[in-house]
Scaffold this motif. Structure first.
Motif, PDB file in Angstrom:
ATOM      1  N   UNK A 192      13.223 -14.409   7.787  1.00 27.32           N
ATOM      2  CA  UNK A 192      12.620 -15.732   7.946  1.00 27.32           C
ATOM      3  C   UNK A 192      11.173 -15.661   8.433  1.00 27.32           C
ATOM      4  N   UNK A 193      10.817 -14.582   9.090  1.00 25.17           N
ATOM      5  CA  UNK A 193       9.460 -14.426   9.620  1.00 25.17           C
ATOM      6  C   UNK A 193       8.684 -13.338   8.881  1.00 25.17           C
ATOM      7  N   UNK A 194       9.028 -13.114   7.648  1.00 25.94           N
ATOM      8  CA  UNK A 194       8.462 -12.020   6.855  1.00 25.94           C
ATOM      9  C   UNK A 194       6.931 -12.066   6.815  1.00 25.94           C
ATOM     10  N   UNK A 195       6.369 -13.188   6.417  1.00 25.99           N
ATOM     11  CA  UNK A 195       4.911 -13.295   6.285  1.00 25.99           C
ATOM     12  C   UNK A 195       4.201 -13.080   7.618  1.00 25.99           C
ATOM     13  N   UNK A 196       4.745 -13.644   8.669  1.00 29.95           N
ATOM     14  CA  UNK A 196       4.163 -13.481  10.002  1.00 29.95           C
ATOM     15  C   UNK A 196       4.184 -12.009  10.444  1.00 29.95           C
ATOM     16  N   UNK A 197       5.290 -11.333  10.168  1.00 29.81           N
ATOM     17  CA  UNK A 197       5.420  -9.923  10.550  1.00 29.81           C
ATOM     18  C   UNK A 197       4.479  -9.056   9.715  1.00 29.81           C
ATOM     19  N   UNK A 198       4.382  -9.336   8.412  1.00 33.18           N
ATOM     20  CA  UNK A 198       3.461  -8.579   7.554  1.00 33.18           C
ATOM     21  C   UNK A 198       2.032  -8.748   8.039  1.00 33.18           C
ATOM     22  N   UNK A 199       1.648  -9.979   8.393  1.00 32.06           N
ATOM     23  CA  UNK A 199       0.298 -10.216   8.927  1.00 32.06           C
ATOM     24  C   UNK A 199       0.060  -9.430  10.213  1.00 32.06           C
ATOM     25  N   UNK A 200       1.077  -9.379  11.069  1.00 26.60           N
ATOM     26  CA  UNK A 200       0.934  -8.676  12.342  1.00 26.60           C
ATOM     27  C   UNK A 200       0.879  -7.159  12.158  1.00 26.60           C
ATOM     28  N   UNK A 201       1.638  -6.636  11.194  1.00 24.27           N
ATOM     29  CA  UNK A 201       1.677  -5.188  10.982  1.00 24.27           C
ATOM     30  C   UNK A 201       0.577  -4.686  10.056  1.00 24.27           C
ATOM     31  N   UNK A 202       0.029  -5.555   9.249  1.00 24.90           N
ATOM     32  CA  UNK A 202      -1.083  -5.154   8.391  1.00 24.90           C
ATOM     33  C   UNK A 202      -0.767  -5.053   6.918  1.00 24.90           C
ATOM     34  N   UNK A 217       2.673  -4.650   3.678  1.00 24.11           N
ATOM     35  CA  UNK A 217       4.106  -4.757   3.379  1.00 24.11           C
ATOM     36  C   UNK A 217       4.843  -3.430   3.581  1.00 24.11           C
ATOM     37  N   UNK A 218       4.152  -2.325   3.390  1.00 26.87           N
ATOM     38  CA  UNK A 218       4.793  -1.018   3.582  1.00 26.87           C
ATOM     39  C   UNK A 218       5.260  -0.851   5.023  1.00 26.87           C
ATOM     40  N   UNK A 219       4.441  -1.245   5.963  1.00 27.85           N
ATOM     41  CA  UNK A 219       4.831  -1.167   7.384  1.00 27.85           C
ATOM     42  C   UNK A 219       5.975  -2.129   7.691  1.00 27.85           C
ATOM     43  N   UNK A 220       5.939  -3.299   7.062  1.00 23.26           N
ATOM     44  CA  UNK A 220       7.036  -4.260   7.231  1.00 23.26           C
ATOM     45  C   UNK A 220       8.349  -3.648   6.755  1.00 23.26           C
ATOM     46  N   UNK A 221       8.333  -3.042   5.570  1.00 27.46           N
ATOM     47  CA  UNK A 221       9.551  -2.451   5.022  1.00 27.46           C
ATOM     48  C   UNK A 221      10.039  -1.288   5.890  1.00 27.46           C
ATOM     49  N   UNK A 222       9.104  -0.526   6.445  1.00 30.31           N
ATOM     50  CA  UNK A 222       9.482   0.571   7.347  1.00 30.31           C
ATOM     51  C   UNK A 222      10.143   0.018   8.615  1.00 30.31           C
ATOM     52  N   UNK A 223       9.550  -1.014   9.194  1.00 28.39           N
ATOM     53  CA  UNK A 223      10.118  -1.630  10.400  1.00 28.39           C
ATOM     54  C   UNK A 223      11.476  -2.259  10.102  1.00 28.39           C
ATOM     55  N   UNK A 224      11.568  -2.943   8.971  1.00 25.34           N
ATOM     56  CA  UNK A 224      12.819  -3.596   8.565  1.00 25.34           C
ATOM     57  C   UNK A 224      13.921  -2.559   8.370  1.00 25.34           C
ATOM     58  N   UNK A 225      13.602  -1.486   7.658  1.00 23.09           N
ATOM     59  CA  UNK A 225      14.577  -0.431   7.430  1.00 23.09           C
ATOM     60  C   UNK A 225      14.998   0.268   8.711  1.00 23.09           C
TER      61      UNK A 225
END
Length: 89
Positions: A30-40, A42-50
C-alpha cells in the motif's frame, strides 16, 4: 479450542510469523510509491520487500520446524488431513 491451541509455543510462533507476513505485505504494498521514493529506486524496494518477506516466513518456518512439527495440538485427529480437506473439493 483456539485458546487451548494458542497456549502452545509452536502455534504462537507460526501464527505470529504468518500475521507479520500478511501485515508486511499489506503495508509495503500500500505504501509502495512512498517507500520507492524514500529508498531511491525500485531495485532497493524489491530488495527490502524480499528481505522482510523472507524474515517473516523464516520465523514461521523456524517456529514450525523447531516447536510445532509433531508436537502441537492435533486439529484433524483420526480423520486425517486428506479426508478432512476432501470435503472442500
Amino acid at each position: 479450542m483456539a485458546m487451548e491451541a494458542l497456549r502452545h509455543r509452536g502455534v504462537r510462533m507460526v501464527a505470529t510469523g504468518w500475521t507479520a507476513f500478511i501485515l508486511e505485505n499489506v503495508v509495503v504494498t500500500q505504501n509502495r510509491d512512498l517507500i520507492i521514493d524514500a529508498l531511491g529506486d525500485e531495485r532497493r524496494y524489491m530488495t527490502a520487500y524480499g528481505t522482510l518477506s523472507t524474515l517473516c516466513l523464516g520465523g514461521t518456518c523456524y517456529g514450525f520446524l523447531r516447536h510445532a512439527r509433531n508436537a502441537g495440538p492435533v486439529i484433524f485427529g483420526a480423520l486425517g488431513p486428506g479426508r478432512a480437506t476432501s470435503a472442500f473439493v
